[in-house]
Design a protein around this motif. Structure first.
Motif, PDB file in Angstrom:
ATOM      1  N   GLU A  93      19.170  52.352 -23.676  1.00  0.00           N
ATOM      2  CA  GLU A  93      18.676  51.778 -22.426  1.00  0.00           C
ATOM      3  C   GLU A  93      18.163  50.358 -22.674  1.00  0.00           C
ATOM      4  OE1 GLU A  93      18.564  50.643 -19.439  1.00  0.00           O
ATOM      5  OE2 GLU A  93      18.678  52.765 -18.869  1.00  0.00           O
ATOM      6  N   PRO A  94      19.036  49.341 -22.587  1.00  0.00           N
ATOM      7  CA  PRO A  94      18.592  47.963 -22.831  1.00  0.00           C
ATOM      8  C   PRO A  94      17.531  47.483 -21.860  1.00  0.00           C
ATOM      9  CG  PRO A  94      20.828  48.013 -21.947  1.00  0.00           C
ATOM     10  CD  PRO A  94      20.471  49.421 -22.303  1.00  0.00           C
ATOM     11  N   ASN A  95      17.455  48.088 -20.667  1.00  0.00           N
ATOM     12  CA  ASN A  95      16.448  47.659 -19.696  1.00  0.00           C
ATOM     13  C   ASN A  95      15.017  47.966 -20.146  1.00  0.00           C
ATOM     14  OD1 ASN A  95      17.975  46.418 -17.608  1.00  0.00           O
ATOM     15  ND2 ASN A  95      18.712  48.438 -17.006  1.00  0.00           N
ATOM     16  N   ARG A  96      14.858  48.791 -21.170  1.00  0.00           N
ATOM     17  CA  ARG A  96      13.503  49.062 -21.667  1.00  0.00           C
ATOM     18  C   ARG A  96      12.881  47.828 -22.304  1.00  0.00           C
ATOM     19  NH1 ARG A  96      12.413  54.555 -24.742  1.00  0.00           N
ATOM     20  NH2 ARG A  96      10.309  53.701 -24.407  1.00  0.00           N
ATOM     21  N   ALA A  97      13.699  46.876 -22.707  1.00  0.00           N
ATOM     22  CA  ALA A  97      13.164  45.637 -23.270  1.00  0.00           C
ATOM     23  C   ALA A  97      13.350  44.449 -22.341  1.00  0.00           C
ATOM     24  CB  ALA A  97      13.816  45.334 -24.620  1.00  0.00           C
ATOM     25  N   ALA A  98      14.151  44.605 -21.297  1.00  0.00           N
ATOM     26  CA  ALA A  98      14.409  43.485 -20.389  1.00  0.00           C
ATOM     27  C   ALA A  98      13.279  43.337 -19.378  1.00  0.00           C
ATOM     28  CB  ALA A  98      15.729  43.712 -19.648  1.00  0.00           C
ATOM     29  N   PRO A  99      12.899  42.108 -19.043  1.00  0.00           N
ATOM     30  CA  PRO A  99      11.941  41.900 -17.950  1.00  0.00           C
ATOM     31  C   PRO A  99      12.656  42.127 -16.624  1.00  0.00           C
ATOM     32  CG  PRO A  99      12.660  39.790 -18.820  1.00  0.00           C
ATOM     33  CD  PRO A  99      13.314  40.843 -19.662  1.00  0.00           C
ATOM     34  N   ILE A 100      12.632  43.361 -16.131  1.00  0.00           N
ATOM     35  CA  ILE A 100      13.515  43.747 -15.036  1.00  0.00           C
ATOM     36  C   ILE A 100      13.176  43.060 -13.718  1.00  0.00           C
ATOM     37  CG2 ILE A 100      14.113  45.966 -16.072  1.00  0.00           C
ATOM     38  CD1 ILE A 100      12.099  47.288 -14.213  1.00  0.00           C
ATOM     39  N   GLU A 101      12.027  42.406 -13.620  1.00  0.00           N
ATOM     40  CA  GLU A 101      11.750  41.670 -12.396  1.00  0.00           C
ATOM     41  C   GLU A 101      12.640  40.438 -12.287  1.00  0.00           C
ATOM     42  OE1 GLU A 101       8.975  39.996 -15.507  1.00  0.00           O
ATOM     43  OE2 GLU A 101       9.721  41.962 -14.893  1.00  0.00           O
ATOM     44  N   VAL A 102      13.219  39.986 -13.401  1.00  0.00           N
ATOM     45  CA  VAL A 102      14.130  38.837 -13.349  1.00  0.00           C
ATOM     46  C   VAL A 102      15.488  39.146 -13.958  1.00  0.00           C
ATOM     47  CG1 VAL A 102      12.324  37.084 -13.298  1.00  0.00           C
ATOM     48  CG2 VAL A 102      13.161  37.904 -15.508  1.00  0.00           C
ATOM     49  N   ALA A 103      15.674  40.296 -14.586  1.00  0.00           N
ATOM     50  CA  ALA A 103      16.964  40.606 -15.199  1.00  0.00           C
ATOM     51  C   ALA A 103      17.135  42.112 -15.317  1.00  0.00           C
ATOM     52  CB  ALA A 103      17.073  39.959 -16.579  1.00  0.00           C
ATOM     53  N   VAL A 104      18.326  42.583 -14.955  1.00  0.00           N
ATOM     54  CA  VAL A 104      18.638  43.999 -15.043  1.00  0.00           C
ATOM     55  C   VAL A 104      20.042  44.160 -15.626  1.00  0.00           C
ATOM     56  CG1 VAL A 104      19.005  46.139 -13.773  1.00  0.00           C
ATOM     57  CG2 VAL A 104      17.180  44.584 -13.067  1.00  0.00           C
ATOM     58  N   PHE A 105      20.172  45.045 -16.634  1.00  0.00           N
ATOM     59  CA  PHE A 105      21.480  45.401 -17.172  1.00  0.00           C
ATOM     60  C   PHE A 105      22.015  46.577 -16.351  1.00  0.00           C
ATOM     61  CE2 PHE A 105      19.426  43.207 -20.581  1.00  0.00           C
ATOM     62  CZ  PHE A 105      20.425  42.643 -21.356  1.00  0.00           C
ATOM     63  N   ARG A 106      23.133  46.370 -15.678  1.00  0.00           N
ATOM     64  CA  ARG A 106      23.718  47.438 -14.869  1.00  0.00           C
ATOM     65  C   ARG A 106      25.107  47.765 -15.400  1.00  0.00           C
ATOM     66  NH1 ARG A 106      26.832  47.869 -10.181  1.00  0.00           N
ATOM     67  NH2 ARG A 106      26.868  45.609  -9.869  1.00  0.00           N
ATOM     68  N   LYS A 107      25.298  48.992 -15.879  1.00  0.00           N
ATOM     69  CA  LYS A 107      26.603  49.388 -16.409  1.00  0.00           C
ATOM     70  C   LYS A 107      27.576  49.574 -15.256  1.00  0.00           C
ATOM     71  CE  LYS A 107      26.954  52.154 -20.003  1.00  0.00           C
ATOM     72  NZ  LYS A 107      27.052  53.365 -20.887  1.00  0.00           N
ATOM     73  N   THR A 108      28.730  48.937 -15.371  1.00  0.00           N
ATOM     74  CA  THR A 108      29.748  49.034 -14.326  1.00  0.00           C
ATOM     75  C   THR A 108      30.988  49.784 -14.790  1.00  0.00           C
ATOM     76  OG1 THR A 108      30.642  46.872 -14.980  1.00  0.00           O
ATOM     77  CG2 THR A 108      28.988  46.905 -13.216  1.00  0.00           C
ATOM     78  N   SER A 109      31.133  49.991 -16.092  1.00  0.00           N
ATOM     79  CA  SER A 109      32.285  50.716 -16.620  1.00  0.00           C
ATOM     80  C   SER A 109      31.912  51.340 -17.951  1.00  0.00           C
ATOM     81  CB  SER A 109      33.487  49.781 -16.795  1.00  0.00           C
ATOM     82  OG  SER A 109      34.593  50.454 -17.359  1.00  0.00           O
ATOM     83  N   GLY A 110      32.222  52.620 -18.119  1.00  0.00           N
ATOM     84  CA  GLY A 110      31.907  53.310 -19.361  1.00  0.00           C
ATOM     85  C   GLY A 110      31.176  54.612 -19.089  1.00  0.00           C
ATOM     86  N   ALA A 111      31.164  55.475 -20.088  1.00  0.00           N
ATOM     87  CA  ALA A 111      30.539  56.785 -19.955  1.00  0.00           C
ATOM     88  C   ALA A 111      29.024  56.679 -20.003  1.00  0.00           C
ATOM     89  CB  ALA A 111      31.032  57.709 -21.072  1.00  0.00           C
ATOM     90  N   ASP A 112      28.357  57.699 -19.507  1.00  0.00           N
ATOM     91  CA  ASP A 112      26.906  57.779 -19.639  1.00  0.00           C
ATOM     92  C   ASP A 112      26.538  57.860 -21.121  1.00  0.00           C
ATOM     93  OD1 ASP A 112      26.672  57.789 -16.901  1.00  0.00           O
ATOM     94  OD2 ASP A 112      26.519  59.972 -16.753  1.00  0.00           O
ATOM     95  N   GLY A 113      25.329  57.402 -21.430  1.00  0.00           N
ATOM     96  CA  GLY A 113      24.880  57.472 -22.818  1.00  0.00           C
ATOM     97  C   GLY A 113      24.779  56.098 -23.446  1.00  0.00           C
ATOM     98  N   PRO A 114      24.586  56.049 -24.758  1.00  0.00           N
ATOM     99  CA  PRO A 114      24.401  54.775 -25.456  1.00  0.00           C
ATOM    100  C   PRO A 114      25.590  53.837 -25.285  1.00  0.00           C
ATOM    101  CG  PRO A 114      23.818  56.628 -26.869  1.00  0.00           C
ATOM    102  CD  PRO A 114      24.475  57.212 -25.659  1.00  0.00           C
TER     103      PRO A 114
END
Length: 239
Positions: free
Chosen positions: A97-118
């Motif tokens: 979960e890269p969003n655990r380190a991202a400042p999500i108020e200004v940046a969010v990693f959103r997966k658009t392709s790929g399986a659930d998981g790492p």
């Protein structure tokens, strides 16, 4: 239609700046972590990104030659003392979960392709940010202590970025290293001339380093180091 869609996307990105920039500026004013910055001239023989592996969405990659202006090789690095996680364990958290380190108020990693998981090689994400680096990326490399993105068409930068951990004496090292040039002249103007996007990007990744240290259970020793090397590519990398 392509040009109109591109212009519309840029307009939408700019429209998100006020809130994101306001929050980032507030954090910037109140931050206490020392930042150590260095800027040097680089060279194409030393500062180009790692080769891209075969078979990674080759028709959709936005390569360096698709970009505009100079290449900036930038490395953000911290030394973490007292970590309760090994380099592999810390990276495992970020892979899941890269969003655990991202400042999500200004940046969010959103997966658009790929399986659930790492994260896995071939997974695609859109990184939503209030600045000209917002755009799609694909995972091109992954190890127990690192992962690397490359930009896809439609991104406002052209290049790669890698996140990695490693041992540092009795501590843990966390680094983010990018090799990128602007996706077009407008993005280049905001980044290299106006400097606005450059400062927003610096806030994003230094904050990511600080949050990674918190996830480890340790603390940063010596502040965040940001090393930048500027490389003129027009003579060696053409459109």
């Amino acid at each position: 239609m392509g040009a109109e869609a591109s212009l519309g996307r840029r307009a939408g990105t700019v429209a998100r700046w006020p809130v994101g920039m306001g929050l980032a500026f507030w954090r910037y004013l109140w931050r206490t972590m020392p930042l150590h910055r260095s800027d040097e001239d680089g060279s194409p023989d030393r500062d180009l990104p790692p080769p891209l592996p075969d078979g990674i969405a080759t028709d959709r990659l936005q390569r360096l030659e698709d970009g505009s202006g100079p290449l900036f090789r930038r490395r953000y690095r911290v030394r973490i003392e007292g970590s309760r996680r090994t380099p592999e364990q810390l990276m495992d958290v970020l892979l899941r979960e890269p969003n655990r380190a991202a400042p999500i108020e200004v940046a969010v990693f959103r997966k658009t392709s790929g399986a659930d998981g790492p994260l896995q090689v071939g997974d695609e994400f859109v990184v939503r940010m209030p600045g000209p680096w917002d755009g799609p990326v694909v995972v091109v490399d992954r190890t127990p202590t690192s992962f690397r993105f490359a930009t896809l068409k439609g991104h406002l930068e052209a290049g790669q970025i890698e996140f990695r951990t490693g041992p540092d004496g009795d501590g843990v090292r966390f680094e983010i290293e990018s090799w990128a040039r602007s996706g077009d002249r407008l993005a280049g103007l905001l980044f290299d001339r106006v400097k606005l996007a450059k400062e927003m990007q610096l806030h994003m990744w230094t904050h990511f380093c600080e949050r990674a240290a918190k996830l480890s259970g340790g603390r940063i020793r010596g502040g965040v180091h940001i090393d930048t090397r500027r490389v003129e590519l027009e003579a060696t990398v053409g459109r």
